[in-house]
Design an enzyme around this catalytic site. Structure first.
Site, PDB file in Angstrom:
ATOM      1  N   LYS A 190       0.842  -1.205   0.000  1.00 48.51           N
ATOM      2  CA  LYS A 190       0.000   0.000   0.000  1.00 48.51           C
ATOM      3  C   LYS A 190       0.878   1.256   0.000  1.00 48.51           C
ATOM      4  O   LYS A 190       0.624   2.214  -0.730  1.00 48.51           O
ATOM      5  CB  LYS A 190      -0.947  -0.012   1.201  1.00 48.51           C
TER       6      LYS A 190
ATOM      7  N   ASP B 212     -10.673   2.751   4.329  1.00 49.56           N
ATOM      8  CA  ASP B 212     -10.941   1.317   4.180  1.00 49.56           C
ATOM      9  C   ASP B 212     -12.444   1.053   4.142  1.00 49.56           C
ATOM     10  O   ASP B 212     -12.875  -0.040   3.803  1.00 49.56           O
ATOM     11  CB  ASP B 212     -10.333   0.524   5.356  1.00 49.56           C
TER      12      ASP B 212
ATOM     13  N   GLN C 261      -4.177  -1.837   9.649  1.00 47.13           N
ATOM     14  CA  GLN C 261      -4.067  -3.165   9.050  1.00 47.13           C
ATOM     15  C   GLN C 261      -4.601  -4.224  10.013  1.00 47.13           C
ATOM     16  O   GLN C 261      -4.169  -4.301  11.162  1.00 47.13           O
ATOM     17  CB  GLN C 261      -2.592  -3.443   8.681  1.00 47.13           C
TER      18      GLN C 261
END
Ligand code: NDP
Length: 294
Positions: A52, A119, A96
Site C-alpha cells: 500500500k 478502508d 491493518q
C-alpha cells in the site's frame, strides 16, 4: 473463458488516479496522504502494508507508516488513531487487520474519523453504503465493482451467490451487487459456514463471489457452465516446487473451474490488486472532500 486480469485493470485505474492527482494538485489541491497503522510483525500484514505504501509513492500520494509493537494496549492504539485524526496532513487512515487478540478491532476502527475512513470499515461508512448514500466503499468490494465495470459485465438480473459474510468483504459485496446500479441489480444469495447444501446454490449462480478463506474450496462440480467467478480468497499452501516452499491460491479450484466459466479472476493478480485501487480511490476522494472540493 476470459481472465479478469487484475494487472491490466489495476494499471488502467492507477493511471487514471495518477492523472487525477496531478490535475488536482495543479489546481491547488493538497497531495493526498495515507497513514497506515501496523501493529506487530505478522508477515502477511507487513507485505500488505508495504504494498500500500509503495502504491502511494507510485501514484503521487504521500504516506506515513506508523508501526507499533504487538504489546501496545488498545487504549494507546486508539490514542494514536486520534492523533492521526487530528493531523491535518493525513487524509486517509488504515489500520491493518488483524490486530493482536487483546485489541478489539471494532473499537479501533470506531475511533477513526469517518472522514478519513478510506478502508470503509467504520459503522458510519457501512451505514451510508447500506442506505445508498455517498460513502467510502470497503476497498475489496469496491475493487470488484471496478473490475466488473472495466470489462463491461452487466450483472442486471443475474443470480449472484456470495460465499462469506464478513463485514469487510462478503456482506458489503451482497449490498453492492443488489443495488440499483450497473454493475449491480443482481438477485443475491449470501452463503456462509452454516449454509446447507452450498452446491445447490452455487450451481444456480450466474456469478459466484468466493470470500471464504479456504484453499480451492469451490470446485468444478459446484459451478454452472458459463458462470462468472470472482475469487477473493488468498490462501498460502505448501508447494515443494517453489523456492519458498509455498504459494498463494484462491478459494476457487482455478485449474478445474476456469475451463467451465465465462470469466474468472486469478489468484494472485486478480482481486488483490483491485483492492489497492479501491483504497487509493478512497484516499484521493477523502483528500478532495476534506479540502472542500470534489
Ligand atoms: P472471514 O474469515 O472474516 O470470513 C470468511 C467467511 O467465509 C465467513 O463468513 C464464513 O462463515 C465463511 N465460510 C467459512 N467456511 C465456509 C464454508 N465451508 N462454507 C461456506 N462459507 C464458509 O474472511 P474475510 O472475508 O476477511 O476473507 C475471506 C478470504 O478473502 C480470505 O482468504 C482472505 O485472505 C481473503 N481476502 C482477500 C482480499 C483481497 O484483496 N483479495 C481482501 C480481504 C480478504 P461464518 O460467518 O459462518 O463463519
Amino acid at each position: 473463458m476470459q481472465l479478469l486480469d487484475g494487472v491490466l485493470v489495476s494499471a488502467h485505474i492507477k493511471e487514471q488516479i495518477k492523472q487525477e492527482v496531478k490535475e488536482w494538485q495543479a489546481g491547488g489541491g493538497k497531495q493526498p496522504h495515507l497513514a497506515a497503522v501496523l501493529v506487530g510483525n505478522n508477515p502477511a500484514s507487513e507485505a500488505y502494508v508495504g504494498s500500500k505504501v509503495k502504491h502511494c509513492e507510485e501514484l503521487g500520494f504521500g504516506s506515513t507508516l506508523v508501526r507499533f509493537d504487538a504489546t501496545i494496549t488498545e487504549a494507546q492504539l486508539i490514542k494514536e488513531v486520534e492523533r492521526l485524526n487530528n493531523d491535518d496532513n493525513v487524509d486517509g487512515i488504515l489500520v491493518q487487520l488483524p490486530l493482536p487478540g487483546h485489541i478489539s478491532g471494532d473499537s479501533v476502527i470506531n475511533a477513526i474519523n469517518p472522514d478519513k475512513d478510506v478502508d470503509g470499515f467504520h459503522p458510519i461508512s457501512q451505514g451510508r453504503m447500506l442506505l445508498g448514500q455517498p460513502s467510502f466503499l470497503p476497498a475489496t468490494p469496491y475493487g470488484i465493482m471496478l473490475m466488473l465495470e472495466y470489462y463491461k459485465i452487466s450483472t442486471a438480473g443475474m443470480h449472484c451467490v456470495v460465499i462469506g459474510r464478513s463485514n469487510i468483504v462478503g456482506t458489503p459485496m451482497t449490498i453492492l451487487m443488489s443495488r440499483n446500479s450497473d454493475p449491480g441489480n443482481a438477485t443475491v444469495t449470501m452463503c456462509h459456514s452454516k449454509t446447507k447444501n452450498l452446491k445447490d446454490f452455487t450451481l444456480n449462480a450466474d456469478i459466484i463471489i468466493a470470500a471464504i478463506g479456504r484453499p480451492k474450496y469451490v470446485t468444478a462440480d459446484m459451478v454452472k457452465p458459463g458462470a462468472i467467478i470472482i475469487d477473493v480468497g488468498i490462501n498460502r499452501i505448501d508447494d515443494a516446487t517453489k523456492k519458498s516452499g509455498s504459494r498463494l491460491v484462491g478459494d476457487v479450484d482455478f485449474d478445474n473451474v476456469a475451463p467451465l466459466c465465462s470469466y474468472i479472476t486469478p489468484v494472485p493478480k486478480g482481486v488483490g490488486l483491485m483492492t489497492i485501487c479501491g483504497l487509493m480511490k478512497n484516499t484521493l476522494l477523502a483528500a478532495k472532500l476534506r479540502t472542500g472540493k470534489k
